[in-house]
Design an enzyme around this catalytic site. Sequence first.
Site, PDB file in Angstrom:
ATOM      1  N   GLU A  41      31.135  -4.724  48.479  1.00  0.00           N
ATOM      2  CA  GLU A  41      30.109  -3.975  49.240  1.00  0.00           C
ATOM      3  C   GLU A  41      30.025  -4.376  50.716  1.00  0.00           C
ATOM      4  OE1 GLU A  41      26.467  -4.368  47.012  1.00  0.00           O
ATOM      5  OE2 GLU A  41      27.418  -3.758  45.160  1.00  0.00           O
ATOM      6  N   GLU A  69      31.865  -0.536  37.454  1.00  0.00           N
ATOM      7  CA  GLU A  69      30.479  -0.842  37.034  1.00  0.00           C
ATOM      8  C   GLU A  69      29.792   0.429  36.532  1.00  0.00           C
ATOM      9  OE1 GLU A  69      28.354  -2.895  40.160  1.00  0.00           O
ATOM     10  OE2 GLU A  69      30.088  -4.097  40.701  1.00  0.00           O
TER      11      GLU A  69
HETATM   12  O1  G3I Z   1      17.375 -11.692  33.589  1.00  0.00           O
HETATM   13  C1  G3I Z   1      16.197 -11.366  34.297  1.00  0.00           C
HETATM   14  C2  G3I Z   1      15.545 -10.101  33.691  1.00  0.00           C
HETATM   15  O2  G3I Z   1      15.234 -10.312  32.335  1.00  0.00           O
HETATM   16  C3  G3I Z   1      14.290  -9.758  34.500  1.00  0.00           C
HETATM   17  O3  G3I Z   1      13.710  -8.583  34.032  1.00  0.00           O
HETATM   18  C4  G3I Z   1      14.681  -9.615  35.970  1.00  0.00           C
HETATM   19  C5  G3I Z   1      13.500  -9.346  36.855  1.00  0.00           C
HETATM   20  O4  G3I Z   1      13.833  -9.479  38.213  1.00  0.00           O
HETATM   21  O5  G3I Z   1      15.297 -10.807  36.408  1.00  0.00           O
HETATM   22  C6  G3I Z   1      16.493 -11.023  35.720  1.00  0.00           C
HETATM   23  O6  G3I Z   1      17.246 -11.927  36.468  1.00  0.00           O
HETATM   24  C7  G3I Z   1      18.110 -11.268  37.377  1.00  0.00           C
HETATM   25  C8  G3I Z   1      19.500 -11.769  37.174  1.00  0.00           C
HETATM   26  O7  G3I Z   1      20.444 -11.201  38.052  1.00  0.00           O
HETATM   27  C9  G3I Z   1      19.974 -11.585  35.723  1.00  0.00           C
HETATM   28  O8  G3I Z   1      20.551 -12.758  35.288  1.00  0.00           O
HETATM   29  C10 G3I Z   1      17.705 -11.332  38.816  1.00  0.00           C
HETATM   30  O9  G3I Z   1      16.391 -10.891  39.037  1.00  0.00           O
HETATM   31  C11 G3I Z   1      18.643 -10.503  39.654  1.00  0.00           C
HETATM   32  O10 G3I Z   1      18.479 -10.703  41.024  1.00  0.00           O
HETATM   33  C12 G3I Z   1      20.091 -10.665  39.297  1.00  0.00           C
HETATM   34  O11 G3I Z   1      20.516  -9.323  39.351  1.00  0.00           O
HETATM   35  C13 G3I Z   1      21.901  -9.028  39.313  1.00  0.00           C
HETATM   36  C14 G3I Z   1      22.309  -8.380  40.648  1.00  0.00           C
HETATM   37  O12 G3I Z   1      23.627  -7.902  40.585  1.00  0.00           O
HETATM   38  C15 G3I Z   1      22.217  -9.371  41.813  1.00  0.00           C
HETATM   39  O13 G3I Z   1      23.167 -10.396  41.702  1.00  0.00           O
HETATM   40  C16 G3I Z   1      22.120  -8.042  38.169  1.00  0.00           C
HETATM   41  O14 G3I Z   1      21.887  -8.701  36.922  1.00  0.00           O
HETATM   42  C17 G3I Z   1      23.542  -7.492  38.211  1.00  0.00           C
HETATM   43  O15 G3I Z   1      23.689  -6.467  37.259  1.00  0.00           O
HETATM   44  C18 G3I Z   1      23.808  -6.892  39.595  1.00  0.00           C
HETATM   45  O16 G3I Z   1      25.118  -6.433  39.623  1.00  0.00           O
HETATM   46  C19 G3I Z   1      25.513  -5.769  40.827  1.00  0.00           C
HETATM   47  C20 G3I Z   1      26.953  -6.132  41.061  1.00  0.00           C
HETATM   48  O17 G3I Z   1      27.114  -7.527  41.101  1.00  0.00           O
HETATM   49  C21 G3I Z   1      27.469  -5.476  42.352  1.00  0.00           C
HETATM   50  N1  G3I Z   1      27.218  -4.044  42.358  1.00  0.00           N
HETATM   51  C22 G3I Z   1      25.858  -3.641  42.060  1.00  0.00           C
HETATM   52  C23 G3I Z   1      25.380  -4.244  40.754  1.00  0.00           C
HETATM   53  C24 G3I Z   1      23.991  -3.762  40.389  1.00  0.00           C
HETATM   54  O18 G3I Z   1      23.058  -4.201  41.330  1.00  0.00           O
END
Ligand code: G3I
Length: 387
Positions: free
Chosen positions: A159, A273
């Site tokens: 990105e 994704e």
């Molecule tokens: O696990 C908890 C969840 O249960 C809760 O509801 C949520 C509330 O904020 O927090 C969760 O933790 C999150 C964590 O990953 C999961 O382990 C964090 O808030 C969150 O900031 C983090 O989000 C990830 C995000 O990237 C940022 O790194 C997402 O899971 C992940 O799916 C997302 O993936 C990205 C790709 O890497 C790049 N492209 C876009 C994609 C979607 O945003």
Amino acid sequence: MKYRIFFVGLISLLLQSAGLANTLQEAFSEHFLMGTVWHGQPVEGHKKNHFLEKEKAITAIEFNTITAENCMKPAALQPEEGAFSFAESDAMMAYAQAQDLVVVGHTLVWKNATPDWFFLDKHGAQVSREVLITRLKTHIRTVVEHYRGRIEYWDVVNEAIDTRWLPKQKRFEAFYKPTPWLEIIGPEYIEIAYRAAHEADPSVKLLYNDYGLHNEAKLDFTLAMIADLKSRGVQIYGLGYQGHLFIDQPALVEIERVLSKAQQAQIPLHITELDVSVLPNAWKHRAASVEDRFALAAEFNPYADGVPEEILALQAKRYSELFKLLVKYSDNVERVTFWGVWDGNSWRDYRPMLGRTDYPLLIGRNFERKPAYAAVLQVVAQQEKKD
Ligand code: G3I
């Protein structure tokens, strides 16, 4: 449990009698790899993630490739300078090896999920270009060498490109996204990253990964960037189109343009994704406060108590149309990875708005195969009939 085994057996029988393959990886074995993500390790006694065991069982059956959803991001691997932590990602690798899954590393260089220490000195001031280049190279070298020979593809830079609307010219313009990487190093950080990754593992295939490539300005900018890097001998292998879609957007022709332009440019394409949200697009409300979100819930979270069958039918149609395209371009599409295993554990529930209930994948909240699952298998069956 007995009932579930009976039920799965019954579905398999029905699929077989309808001439359909039994699993996603089997159905598309002639076309491309089929993948999902690693959400993490179940923690002993932790109620919230007991379903991770089920996810793993489904993954082993349905998919032949796996991507690290979060555990290989810089924040997970190097939370503090020099303090590398591979416990979670090593667990994922062990699982992948045991199940014979192709592994995709995600991601080495990103704006998000990257600790501030990368960009700051011990007094909290911004580091120099030289220091950041050294930190970038050290991170990449350490991580890629750790998994040398065991990871097939790395999302190196994630990105890095953005767009803006030019109202007078009535068109979009693409540009490098302002990030600390760009601000401190300049656009060369991208080339430096790919060169460092290739040096650390010359056999690994390096991808550039981004969303929103149905925007033609962004697509053209991205393809030109890859062509330019290649022309200067940088080992960049292919393009990852994330594919976070909605039922009604983007238009199919815009998605096809990504597939066809990548093919023309002879740049292998990965759908990295994939998911199809059934909820309204809420990105413009991503900063909404809890109170605002409460007020917006009726509009933006309409299926908290269950999703109507007609919505699932629309989603199935959308997935079917998409997979017809992917099969059409399968000479250049190497992999299709879903950003999740089942609807009960998807980032769509907490981003861009926390607390929604979405249904974006092929397997539902009771681990059932949804109409979209059958529709996707049907695409291959129909294709075989034509041939
Ligand atoms: O696990 C908890 C969840 O249960 C809760 O509801 C949520 C509330 O904020 O927090 C969760 O933790 C999150 C964590 O990953 C999961 O382990 C964090 O808030 C969150 O900031 C983090 O989000 C990830 C995000 O990237 C940022 O790194 C997402 O899971 C992940 O799916 C997302 O993936 C990205 C790709 O890497 C790049 N492209 C876009 C994609 C979607 O945003």
